[in-house]
Design a protein around this motif. Structure first.
Motif, PDB file in Angstrom:
ATOM      1  N   GLU A  61      20.033  -8.500  53.537  1.00 45.61           N
ATOM      2  CA  GLU A  61      20.847  -9.096  54.596  1.00 45.61           C
ATOM      3  C   GLU A  61      20.754 -10.613  54.678  1.00 45.61           C
ATOM      4  O   GLU A  61      21.583 -11.238  55.333  1.00 45.61           O
ATOM      5  N   THR A  62      19.739 -11.209  54.010  1.00 51.89           N
ATOM      6  CA  THR A  62      19.603 -12.672  54.082  1.00 51.89           C
ATOM      7  C   THR A  62      19.592 -13.341  52.722  1.00 51.89           C
ATOM      8  O   THR A  62      19.824 -14.533  52.625  1.00 51.89           O
ATOM      9  N   GLY A  63      19.252 -12.584  51.682  1.00 50.01           N
ATOM     10  CA  GLY A  63      19.119 -13.175  50.361  1.00 50.01           C
ATOM     11  C   GLY A  63      17.739 -13.758  50.118  1.00 50.01           C
ATOM     12  O   GLY A  63      17.497 -14.387  49.092  1.00 50.01           O
ATOM     13  N   VAL A  64      16.793 -13.557  51.039  1.00 54.22           N
ATOM     14  CA  VAL A  64      15.455 -14.132  50.934  1.00 54.22           C
ATOM     15  C   VAL A  64      14.417 -13.011  50.805  1.00 54.22           C
ATOM     16  O   VAL A  64      14.390 -12.094  51.632  1.00 54.22           O
ATOM     17  N   ALA A  65      13.570 -13.110  49.782  1.00 52.96           N
ATOM     18  CA  ALA A  65      12.459 -12.165  49.609  1.00 52.96           C
ATOM     19  C   ALA A  65      11.239 -12.743  50.327  1.00 52.96           C
ATOM     20  O   ALA A  65      10.856 -13.889  50.085  1.00 52.96           O
ATOM     21  N   LEU A  66      10.656 -11.966  51.227  1.00 48.31           N
ATOM     22  CA  LEU A  66       9.506 -12.423  52.005  1.00 48.31           C
ATOM     23  C   LEU A  66       8.196 -11.979  51.376  1.00 48.31           C
ATOM     24  O   LEU A  66       8.101 -10.864  50.861  1.00 48.31           O
ATOM     25  N   GLU A  67       7.197 -12.853  51.454  1.00 49.44           N
ATOM     26  CA  GLU A  67       5.837 -12.529  51.025  1.00 49.44           C
ATOM     27  C   GLU A  67       4.890 -13.178  52.009  1.00 49.44           C
ATOM     28  O   GLU A  67       5.215 -14.212  52.599  1.00 49.44           O
ATOM     29  N   GLY A  68       3.723 -12.579  52.189  1.00 51.03           N
ATOM     30  CA  GLY A  68       2.727 -13.180  53.069  1.00 51.03           C
ATOM     31  C   GLY A  68       2.049 -12.149  53.941  1.00 51.03           C
ATOM     32  O   GLY A  68       2.069 -10.954  53.645  1.00 51.03           O
ATOM     33  N   ASP A  69       1.446 -12.639  55.015  1.00 51.48           N
ATOM     34  CA  ASP A  69       0.711 -11.782  55.945  1.00 51.48           C
ATOM     35  C   ASP A  69       1.624 -11.336  57.073  1.00 51.48           C
ATOM     36  O   ASP A  69       2.075 -12.157  57.879  1.00 51.48           O
ATOM     37  N   PHE A  70       1.871 -10.041  57.134  1.00 57.64           N
ATOM     38  CA  PHE A  70       2.761  -9.460  58.138  1.00 57.64           C
ATOM     39  C   PHE A  70       1.950  -8.854  59.283  1.00 57.64           C
ATOM     40  O   PHE A  70       0.881  -8.284  59.053  1.00 57.64           O
ATOM     41  N   THR A  71       2.471  -8.966  60.485  1.00 58.42           N
ATOM     42  CA  THR A  71       1.882  -8.342  61.661  1.00 58.42           C
ATOM     43  C   THR A  71       2.717  -7.115  62.009  1.00 58.42           C
ATOM     44  O   THR A  71       3.912  -7.251  62.297  1.00 58.42           O
ATOM     45  N   PRO A  72       2.126  -5.911  61.974  1.00 62.62           N
ATOM     46  CA  PRO A  72       2.909  -4.730  62.362  1.00 62.62           C
ATOM     47  C   PRO A  72       3.165  -4.746  63.871  1.00 62.62           C
ATOM     48  O   PRO A  72       2.295  -5.127  64.658  1.00 62.62           O
TER      49      PRO A  72
END
Length: 151
Positions: A61-72
């Motif tokens: 939906e954005t064209g951006v792949a996210l990486e990093g520390d996620f908060t559930p």
């Protein structure tokens, strides 16, 4: 039961957070604003991991792949009964980078003509107060959860 998964992206500017929200694309949403913005999200079925679905949908939906520390975040239930699973991550994102996937519907209705529209027509950063009135009421809980766990 239908389920969706998505990501709430936020950034810190000074001492305040800003939240990245998405406006749904297509002619039905064109002139709607308050209460219709959303986290970038999408449906998944029981065979897919919700977190993997959230990352996939954000990228679609954005064209951006996210990486990093996620908060559930705790899931929320919409009035329709759909359950939305979400994770939050602090990242900066330039709204002009938006590249959304598209969908087709008959438009205008009963015209026999198909129109192609982006799933998200824009994304924008909002401060806390504005984000809480722009976002779908049930999804506002994601923002409140994030504010309560990370202050």
């Amino acid at each position: 039961m239908k389920q969706s998964a998505g990501v709430l992206v936020y950034k810190t500017v000074g001492n305040a957070r800003q939240f990245l929200l998405a406006h749904p694309g297509g002619p039905f949403w064109k002139n709607k604003d308050l209460g219709v913005w959303s986290i970038p999200k999408g449906e998944f079925d029981e065979t897919e991991n919700p977190f993997a679905a959230a990352l996939r949908e954000f990228e679609e939906e954005t064209g951006v792949a996210l990486e990093g520390d996620f908060t559930p975040l705790s899931p929320v239930k919409l009035q329709s009964g759909k359950v939305i699973h979400a994770w939050a991550i602090e990242q900066d994102f330039a709204p002009e980078r938006l590249v959304s996937n598209t969908f087709e519907i008959e438009w205008p209705p009963k015209s026999g003509k198909l129109g192609t529209f982006p799933e998200i027509d824009r994304v924008a950063w909002f401060g806390l107060a504005e984000a809480l009135v722009k976002i779908n009421a049930a999804q506002a809980d994601f923002i409140r959860q994030l504010e309560s766990v990370q202050k």
